[in-house]
Design a protein around this motif. Structure first.
Motif, PDB file in Angstrom:
ATOM      1  N   GLY A   1       0.811  -1.209   0.000  1.00 57.46           N
ATOM      2  CA  GLY A   1       0.000   0.000   0.000  1.00 57.46           C
ATOM      3  C   GLY A   1       0.849   1.266   0.000  1.00 57.46           C
ATOM      4  O   GLY A   1       0.585   2.211  -0.750  1.00 57.46           O
ATOM      5  N   LEU A   2       1.882   1.267   0.843  1.00 52.59           N
ATOM      6  CA  LEU A   2       2.767   2.435   0.904  1.00 52.59           C
ATOM      7  C   LEU A   2       3.584   2.598  -0.375  1.00 52.59           C
ATOM      8  O   LEU A   2       4.087   3.699  -0.656  1.00 52.59           O
ATOM      9  N   ALA A   3       3.736   1.524  -1.138  1.00 48.94           N
ATOM     10  CA  ALA A   3       4.550   1.572  -2.353  1.00 48.94           C
ATOM     11  C   ALA A   3       3.797   2.092  -3.569  1.00 48.94           C
ATOM     12  O   ALA A   3       4.398   2.282  -4.631  1.00 48.94           O
ATOM     13  N   LEU A   4       2.506   2.344  -3.433  1.00 42.86           N
ATOM     14  CA  LEU A   4       1.698   2.752  -4.592  1.00 42.86           C
ATOM     15  C   LEU A   4       2.207   4.014  -5.304  1.00 42.86           C
ATOM     16  O   LEU A   4       2.034   4.138  -6.517  1.00 42.86           O
ATOM     17  N   PRO A   5       2.829   4.991  -4.599  1.00 42.77           N
ATOM     18  CA  PRO A   5       3.380   6.142  -5.340  1.00 42.77           C
ATOM     19  C   PRO A   5       4.418   5.761  -6.394  1.00 42.77           C
ATOM     20  O   PRO A   5       4.724   6.582  -7.268  1.00 42.77           O
ATOM     21  N   ALA A   6       4.941   4.534  -6.344  1.00 41.90           N
ATOM     22  CA  ALA A   6       5.876   4.093  -7.379  1.00 41.90           C
ATOM     23  C   ALA A   6       5.213   4.047  -8.745  1.00 41.90           C
ATOM     24  O   ALA A   6       5.904   4.009  -9.773  1.00 41.90           O
ATOM     25  N   LEU A   7       3.876   4.058  -8.777  1.00 40.42           N
ATOM     26  CA  LEU A   7       3.170   4.061 -10.056  1.00 40.42           C
ATOM     27  C   LEU A   7       3.361   5.378 -10.810  1.00 40.42           C
ATOM     28  O   LEU A   7       2.989   5.482 -11.987  1.00 40.42           O
ATOM     29  N   PHE A   8       3.938   6.390 -10.152  1.00 40.04           N
ATOM     30  CA  PHE A   8       4.267   7.635 -10.842  1.00 40.04           C
ATOM     31  C   PHE A   8       5.466   7.475 -11.766  1.00 40.04           C
ATOM     32  O   PHE A   8       5.775   8.374 -12.543  1.00 40.04           O
ATOM     33  N   ASN A   9       6.164   6.346 -11.674  1.00 37.83           N
ATOM     34  CA  ASN A   9       7.309   6.130 -12.559  1.00 37.83           C
ATOM     35  C   ASN A   9       6.833   5.867 -13.984  1.00 37.83           C
ATOM     36  O   ASN A   9       5.885   5.106 -14.201  1.00 37.83           O
ATOM     37  N   ASP A  10       7.509   6.489 -14.923  1.00 32.63           N
ATOM     38  CA  ASP A  10       7.181   6.328 -16.344  1.00 32.63           C
ATOM     39  C   ASP A  10       8.451   6.080 -17.140  1.00 32.63           C
ATOM     40  O   ASP A  10       9.555   6.492 -16.734  1.00 32.63           O
TER      41      ASP A  10
ATOM     42  N   ALA B   1       5.336  14.911  -0.543  1.00 29.12           N
ATOM     43  CA  ALA B   1       4.445  13.913   0.042  1.00 29.12           C
ATOM     44  C   ALA B   1       5.024  12.504  -0.081  1.00 29.12           C
ATOM     45  O   ALA B   1       5.065  11.749   0.903  1.00 29.12           O
ATOM     46  N   THR B   2       5.482  12.134  -1.282  1.00 21.73           N
ATOM     47  CA  THR B   2       5.988  10.772  -1.485  1.00 21.73           C
ATOM     48  C   THR B   2       7.278  10.533  -0.704  1.00 21.73           C
ATOM     49  O   THR B   2       7.458   9.470  -0.099  1.00 21.73           O
ATOM     50  N   ARG B   3       8.148  11.521  -0.680  1.00 25.38           N
ATOM     51  CA  ARG B   3       9.395  11.360   0.073  1.00 25.38           C
ATOM     52  C   ARG B   3       9.137  11.403   1.570  1.00 25.38           C
ATOM     53  O   ARG B   3       9.815  10.725   2.345  1.00 25.38           O
ATOM     54  N   GLY B   4       8.154  12.201   1.992  1.00 23.12           N
ATOM     55  CA  GLY B   4       7.809  12.229   3.406  1.00 23.12           C
ATOM     56  C   GLY B   4       7.334  10.868   3.885  1.00 23.12           C
ATOM     57  O   GLY B   4       7.743  10.388   4.953  1.00 23.12           O
ATOM     58  N   PHE B   5       6.478  10.207   3.089  1.00 27.68           N
ATOM     59  CA  PHE B   5       6.032   8.856   3.428  1.00 27.68           C
ATOM     60  C   PHE B   5       7.216   7.902   3.505  1.00 27.68           C
ATOM     61  O   PHE B   5       7.305   7.058   4.393  1.00 27.68           O
ATOM     62  N   ARG B   6       8.127   8.034   2.563  1.00 26.10           N
ATOM     63  CA  ARG B   6       9.292   7.142   2.519  1.00 26.10           C
ATOM     64  C   ARG B   6      10.165   7.318   3.749  1.00 26.10           C
ATOM     65  O   ARG B   6      10.636   6.336   4.339  1.00 26.10           O
ATOM     66  N   HIS B   7      10.385   8.558   4.165  1.00 32.06           N
ATOM     67  CA  HIS B   7      11.224   8.814   5.335  1.00 32.06           C
ATOM     68  C   HIS B   7      10.530   8.403   6.636  1.00 32.06           C
ATOM     69  O   HIS B   7      11.149   7.789   7.511  1.00 32.06           O
ATOM     70  N   ILE B   8       9.248   8.758   6.755  1.00 30.60           N
ATOM     71  CA  ILE B   8       8.543   8.542   8.025  1.00 30.60           C
ATOM     72  C   ILE B   8       8.203   7.066   8.237  1.00 30.60           C
ATOM     73  O   ILE B   8       8.551   6.482   9.271  1.00 30.60           O
TER      74      ILE B   8
END
Length: 351
Positions: A166-175, A203-210
């Motif tokens: 679930g936390l990894a879903l921002p990886a879908l921004f990769n193109d 936001a995405t980096r904040g999730f990754r760090h926290i």
């Protein structure tokens, strides 16, 4: 964690955003990765893959082949090897991309980054689970590893996997796309084309760090700090040996991942214009991201060797299993040899 920083990490801002002509904040022109640096990084990734896959398979085999009832920590360690192994399976794709560009299409760009990101989260969360379990066993003297507790540990593992993905879903921004129209090579990296680029990046980096570093790290430091304090007051060394592998695994995690997170925090401050920079400094930070990212990925191949060389219990189990396997092969070979000999004798008698 996203492997895209290994081969490119530039500014990608929306065309609708107004350009700031301040030389202290204007984006630096992107430069292609140096071919020599790309080849070296590619070789490191391939070496990491060749070490991580057999190493994690060995650890998983030893844990799963144990005749004794697995403790909660053993279950978490087993799932940790799965996470490290899955992460290592993606490395050859990115090793190829470092030399020849991205050749595997947009779907694989998203999927492979999703796999890496998810297993990054699950790895450190499983380490945090181990620290909590060791705290309960040693400090709280919770030696009851009954059916109910084993069931709870398996449910918790399922929850960790779900949370990690679930936390990894921002990886879908990769193109997968071309860096510029004149270039024939595709790259695979984050591209935020919805809303504000800066807001999405923070936001995405904040999730990754926290969630992928600070909270699990705080849990581990608290649990192991209390546990070590309790161990200092005990006279026996049995518990010390039980803790040694886990402590070394956590320290290895910090040495591998802390430099990457610190460098990424600096990069985020630069991108949000919270600190002043010039292009030389910006490119130095990008290079540091490449180096620390490669160092972080080595973590997937380090853990198996930590178990083998530091864990006395693991070494004994591994040697017992190998000796048993060797004896079975010898017995099987001797049975085949005797059967062949008897068959030959019988054939000769009939003829």
């Amino acid at each position: 964690m996203s492997l895209t920083y290994v081969f490119t990490d530039y500014y990608f801002e929306n065309e609708t955003e107004q350009l700031d002509l301040n030389l202290n904040t204007i984006p630096c022109n992107p430069k292609p990765l140096d071919p020599t640096a790309g080849a070296i990084s590619s070789l490191i990734l391939i070496a990491n893959f060749l070490l991580a896959i057999p190493g994690n398979l060995l650890v998983g085999w030893v844990i799963s082949s144990s005749r004794q009832v697995l403790t909660s920590s053993d279950v978490y360690l087993f799932h940790l090897t799965i996470a490290d192994g899955l992460m290592a399976l993606t490395l050859p794709f990115f090793a190829v991309a470092l030399v020849w560009g991205w050749l595997f299409g947009d779907f694989m760009c998203k999927f492979l980054n999703l796999v890496i990101e998810a297993n990054f989260y699950t790895s450190i969360i499983f380490l945090a689970c181990i620290s909590v379990d060791r705290y309960l066993v040693i400090v709280r003297a919770n030696e009851t590893h009954g059916t109910k507790q084993r069931k709870c540990s398996r449910i918790l593992c399922a929850a960790v996997w779900a949370l990690g993905w679930g936390l990894a879903l921002p990886a879908l921004f990769n193109d997968a796309f071309k860096l510029d129209e004149d270039s024939e090579r595709l790259i695979c990296t984050e591209r935020f084309d919805i809303g504000s680029v800066t807001s999405w990046r923070i936001a995405t980096r904040g999730f990754r760090h926290i969630f992928g570093f600070l909270i699990p790290l705080a849990v581990m430091v608290a649990c192991y700090g209390i546990t070590v304090a309790r161990l200092l007051n005990t006279r026996g060394f049995r518990k010390h040996r039980a803790m040694r592998v886990i402590m070394v695994v956590v320290i290895a995690f910090l040495l591998c991942w802390a430099p990457y997170h610190i460098t990424m925090m600096i990069d985020t401050l630069i991108r949000t214009n919270l600190i002043r920079f010039d292009c030389s400094f910006r490119r130095s930070v990008t290079l540091a991201l490449d180096i620390t990212n490669t160092l972080a990925l080595l973590h997937s191949s380090i853990n198996p060797f930590l178990y083998a060389f530091v864990g006395e219990k693991f070494r004994k189990k591994m040697m017992c299993l190998m000796q048993k396997k060797f004896r079975q092969e010898r017995m099987s070979g001797s049975k085949v040899s005797r059967s062949t000999s008897q068959t030959s004798e019988g054939t000769g008698t009939i003829l």
